[in-house]
Scaffold this active site. Sequence first.
Site: not given
Ligand code: LLP
Length: 420
Positions: A275, A315, A231, A342-343
Amino acid sequence: MTAKPLPMESKQLASFANTVGTPFHIYDGDAIKANAIAMKEAFSWADGFINYFAVKALPNINILRLLCKAGFGADCSSLPELRLASEAGFPAHRIMFSSNDTADEEFLEAFNLGAIINLDDITHIDDVIRVCKRLPETISFRYNPGNERTGNAIIGNPVEAKYGVTHSQLISCYERARDNGVKHFMLHTMVASNELDESYIVETARMLFSLVKEIHEKTGIRIEQVDLGGGVGIPYKPEDKPILFSSLSEKIHSLYSSMIEAEGLSPVRITFECGRCITGPFGWLVSKVRHVASKYKDYVGLDATMADLMRPALYGAYHHITVLGKENEQACHMYDVTGSLCENNDKFAVDRMLPEITNGDILVIHDTGAHGHSMGFNYNAKMRHAEYLIEDGKVLKIRRDETYEDYVRTQLDRPEEVRF
Ligand code: LLP
């Protein structure tokens, strides 16, 4: 136009794009490696510090291998992610399995692999015992603070979120785990996504450190690892300020000294599951303009679609756009930048000021190194595109374009009768 870094010099990138064909994602592996090392170094005071890279952000085995070599772990949320992390070479003790609404076979795979299992719900204790015949020696629980924290738009307000165990369930979770033979205990949370406010992450550390004390006081159990989740945000907009690992680390260190060391609760290993902040800024989606069209608004139609990057559509996320060769031109035209689905929400940008664009221009969409290609899909039979990696100055192809044959592979040309 406001500048954001490109993976290589503008002319070189245009020539590369014209050689290999568009669209594609390209990642700067050298920068990703340096970033991973910088994070590790910032937290070097914390014994055993590790970031379990969230595989969902960029699940390409070549990226995972690179991060494994840099000393990272892997955070997996599904069975295929567990297999991929294992194949990429991550040793089991560096694999965290953080899932929710988990299938039996996923628990079994994680258990057999020897990965750390992070339970999302109190009922999962019985699920693991039923499926794996016992609990593993090490277990982690994901905490949901409910009203105690606010969360944010992407991850949701904790009190509304499906994730984690509540405050009132937490103590019984650890007690039941101990009564069922668990020897090593960990604590995890994930309450924010793309958070650029450093103090929010520091407050998450404070919340978890105070739980370490509460759990010890109420159960006698020592928490050996605190996982602050993912996050950590990235500056998608040129004016956004990044979170600095050094500053974040310093503040967490100070809390660790007063809330863990001074309370006689150390050692507690500090870990993350980031991530986005590891690979996000080092990925670019490169796409060519097919049509510029004037209707009630002006549109730039690309050869990429939201199947290549769905964050703006899903988002309303901002991704910066550079027009190659026009970096120094005035952004004096307002466009919606679209794909060909088509969106009508198949858009990379709405009402974006850009230099005047003509057919054949190459647009670079920034910060696609996390939750970019990995969120792709096949609606309208759009194929997912190639990925390239810059490593040691060379450009390597690390995924080919999907083909029609890939698309139809799972369809049965000759239907099979199902007897039941
Ligand atoms: N750990 C868990 C349990 C998670 O659910 C997530 C992301 C991460 C780590 C990694 O989060 P990061 O550091 O990459 O933000 N697809 C969305 C974000 C959804 C987040 C879901 N969980 C986006 O494009 O922003």
